[in-house]
Structures are given as C-alpha cells and as structure tokens.
Design an enzyme around this catalytic site. Structure first.
Site, PDB file in Angstrom:
ATOM      1  N   ARG A  59      14.099  -1.265  13.433  1.00 21.57           N
ATOM      2  CA  ARG A  59      12.600  -1.586  14.027  1.00 21.57           C
ATOM      3  C   ARG A  59      12.399  -0.929  15.015  1.00 21.57           C
ATOM      4  O   ARG A  59      11.123  -0.685  15.286  1.00 21.57           O
ATOM      5  CB  ARG A  59      13.167  -3.037  14.254  1.00 21.57           C
ATOM      6  N   TYR A 111     -15.030  -4.630   9.704  1.00 18.48           N
ATOM      7  CA  TYR A 111     -14.242  -5.109   8.583  1.00 18.48           C
ATOM      8  C   TYR A 111     -14.006  -6.451   8.841  1.00 18.48           C
ATOM      9  O   TYR A 111     -13.594  -6.925  10.051  1.00 18.48           O
ATOM     10  CB  TYR A 111     -12.953  -4.154   8.780  1.00 18.48           C
ATOM     11  N   ASP A 183     -11.488   2.107  14.384  1.00 24.73           N
ATOM     12  CA  ASP A 183     -10.844   2.270  13.239  1.00 24.73           C
ATOM     13  C   ASP A 183     -11.457   3.333  12.445  1.00 24.73           C
ATOM     14  O   ASP A 183     -12.794   3.530  12.085  1.00 24.73           O
ATOM     15  CB  ASP A 183     -11.124   1.015  12.518  1.00 24.73           C
ATOM     16  N   LYS A 208      -5.248   2.621   2.448  1.00 26.37           N
ATOM     17  CA  LYS A 208      -6.465   3.438   2.037  1.00 26.37           C
ATOM     18  C   LYS A 208      -6.062   4.720   1.596  1.00 26.37           C
ATOM     19  O   LYS A 208      -5.544   5.291   0.957  1.00 26.37           O
ATOM     20  CB  LYS A 208      -7.713   3.066   2.706  1.00 26.37           C
TER      21      LYS A 208
END
Length: 394
Positions: A59, A111, A183, A208
């Site tokens: 982590r 978005y 973004d 993406k």
C-alpha cells in the site's frame, strides 16, 4: 524539492516516445530481462526492527507501481506521480486536500463522475462547488472567492470538447492563492503537458489512453511541487486506493505505444469529424481540429501534433431516436469509457453524464441528441460506413 540527478537530466534529453519506452522500464539487474518483472508481493522483508528498506508494504510502495510512476513523472515533466485504483480515486485524493467550508470552481464541460463526486459526495462534507465555463477567464476569476481552494478543469472538456487556456487559468488561480488541477485524460501527455503550462496537478484516468486496450482500471496524479506531492502521497497511503501491480504493468505497457496510438487516432478523428460535418442529418460537430470549433486556434497552440481522438456530434433528434443510432453501430461498441484501440459510441445524456442533474444537462448543452465517439485504430473507411448505416436508421 528533489534535485535532478545526472540520470534524470539524461532522460529529459530524450524524446517523449523514447522516454515512454525506457524510463521506468530499465533492464532488470538480476536477470537482464528487458521488461521489468511484476512484483506481486504484499510485504517486504526489512533489515531490522524499526529499520526500513525502500519498500515495506505494498500500500505504501511497490516496485512495479514505482516503475509506472517514474515513467509518468518523466512524461508529464513533474517531480512525482501516484497511481490509483481508478481515475475517480485519483480525483477523490485531490478533494481530500479540502476541508469543510472550502469551495471548488470546476468546469461545466466536466466528466459525469467528477460532477457526481463534487455534488453528491464532497457536498456532504460541507464543500461547495460552482460550475463555470473554463474557456472564459473572466468567468473563472469572478467565481473564485475567499473560500475557494481548488480550480478543477479538463484539458479537453467532456463531452463538448472545449479547450481552456491552461496558462491563463494557472495565472488566475495562483494570483488568488488557489490550487489548480486538470483532468488530462482526453489530451494525454503525448499532446499536452499541463504542468508545463503552470498547472499544479494533472490527473489521468489511466483506464483510457494510458492503458489503451480496455483491459485495466486505474488513475494517476502528477505534480510539479514536492511539498504538494508529499501531501497527496500521505493521503493515498492513509486511505489506500492504490493501483495493483498487474494493472500497473498493463498501464506501463500501454504507455510504450501511447504516442503512436493517439496520433493515428487523432488523424482518423479529424477525418470523421470532417465527414460528419458534411452529413445532412448531423446538426453540429464538436471537434477541436475543425476550424468551426470555438477554440480551434487555441487548440492548435495547446495540443502538440493532434487534436485528440474524441468526437462529439449532435443529431436533430430526440432521446429515443439518438439511442437507436448508438445501438445500431457494429464496429463502434455501445459502451462507456474511451481511449482504447477499439472505437466506442455512447449517448452522454443517458450514459456518461446521466449523473448530472437534468437542469444542469440542459444548461450545459448535454442534449438528448448528443453522441460521443471514442475513435480507435480501425480504418476511417470502415468506421465511416458503420456510422453512415447507423445514422440512416434514425
């Protein structure tokens, strides 16, 4: 802030395409493998009690994740990057810099998932949001108040493909003492590197274009300031939304062909946009590469070597008729997401932006007749024929 090493300086002298292949993908010292191994270990043996090695628990850090982060830091011209379990996890990490009573100014070409996070989740913690047209510097400046702590934009807006002036927005935010993040999922670092324009934080849905093959889920943040990086890393480590090693490997593999893919997809997108613009049943086409686009001149200055692989167009049709067109394609898969080798089609009003309040969809031009294309690597002729047959079904 970290000082660049000689290796860092040598890497910086390489072209983008070469760095995407070599930085973060160094030959494995133990075996000579030209592709670094995937480290699936969840924990790492330490040299002694209270003595910590470079890695201790996955982590907090993992060699495979570090490789990806190093590649992206180089490509985005930053000081550090972080890889998350999804793009939304990355945006959520940014919003956790905020406190109750803070205010966010975000773009209205946004978005749907980011809209939902800001309006439905952050609002529960007493964080307010104002949506403005990010192509208007005056509107952004007017929306920033005493409580504003973050400006959030998109390099290419979703779904209407607006183009903000990144340097201008960065100047406005910094003059008012406000962080600014963008973004860059639609733009990709192959076409635009926001940190070079003065932006503080750049985010990607790595699902993406960075991954590029519809086979992994992930998100990333890259920053230009070490202190800000340390704050974001602390939040990520404390909350745990990290990207798993296998997905890190898949994104790293995708980055090696990003430059080639996005430039080829951009070429086909421009051809499709020009063809759609002449189609008698299409009322409007939104694509930054078209001279008719409101920010075409700015797009030519901002985007390096292509205008992106997203095309949005509008039919003079209702919700059901538009849905039928989207459902009638064969090569364009009816699906959310974008940025992969196969082409996708969707209806924002009922799919990617269904989380918008109906009034905001109407206010910001997300009409029932709007269709969003993610253009893949198929040939223009085949995609054109597929769209022509689908539109004829209306």
């Amino acid at each position: 802030m970290n000082h660049p090493s000689q290796d860092d300086e040598a890497d910086a002298a390489l072209t983008f395409r070469t760095r995407a292949i070599h930085v973060g993908n160094e030959v494995d010292a133990a075996t000579g493998a030209v592709v670094p191994p995937i480290h699936l270990a969840s924990t790492f043996r330490q040299p002694g009690a209270g003595q910590w090695g470079e890695f201790d628990y996955s982590r907090s850090g993992n060699p495979t994740r570090s490789n990806l982060q190093n590649t992206l830091t180089s490509l985005e011209s930053g000081v550090g990057s972080l890889a998350f379990a999804s793009g939304m996890a990355a945006i959520h990490c940014v919003t956790m810099l905020l406190e109750s009573g803070d205010h966010v100014v975000a773009g209205c070409d946004l978005y749907g998932g980011a809209y939902r996070l800001l309006h439905k989740i952050c609002a529960r913690s007493g964080i307010d949001v104002t949506l403005v047209d990010m192509t208007s510097a005056d509107a952004v400046a007017a929306a920033i108040g005493e409580r504003t702590k973050l400006v959030w934009a998109e390099t290419i807006g979703n779904p209407r493909l607006t183009i903000p002036n990144l340097a201008e927005l960065a100047d406005i935010a910094h003059h008012r003492g406000v962080l600014i993040g963008v973004d860059n999922t639609f733009g990709t670092p192959a076409l635009v590197r926001p940190l070079e324009h003065g932006i503080d934080i750049v985010m990607h849905s790595a699902t993406k274009y960075l991954g590029g093959h519809s086979d992994c889920l992930g998100g990333t943040l890259s920053v230009a300031d070490q202190e800000l990086f340390d704050r974001l890393y602390y939040i990520q480590n404390a909350t745990g939304a990290v990207l798993d090693p296998l997905s890190c490997f898949l994104v790293s593999r995708g980055l090696k062909t990003l430059d080639l893919r996005i430039r080829e997809q951009s070429k086909t997108s421009l051809q499709l946009a020009q063809w759609l613009q002449a189609h008698p049943r299409v009322s409007k086409v939104l694509y930054p590469g078209l001279e008719s686009h409101p920010q075409h001149a700015l797009a030519k200055q901002t985007l390096d070597g292509g205008f992106g692989a997203m095309v949005t167009f509008e039919l003079d049709a209702g919700l059901d008729e538009t849905a039928k067109v989207c459902e009638s394609t064969k090569l364009f898969h009816l699906a959310v997401s974008l940025g992969a080798v196969e082409s996708l089609i969707e209806q924002p009003a009922t799919m990617s932006h269904a989380s918008y309040d109906a009034a905001d969809r109407a206010r910001f031009g997300i009409t029932d007749g709007l269709i969003r294309l993610s253009v893949g690597l198929e040939s223009f002729a085949d995609l054109c024929d597929d769209l022509d047959r689908a539109i004829a079904s209306k």
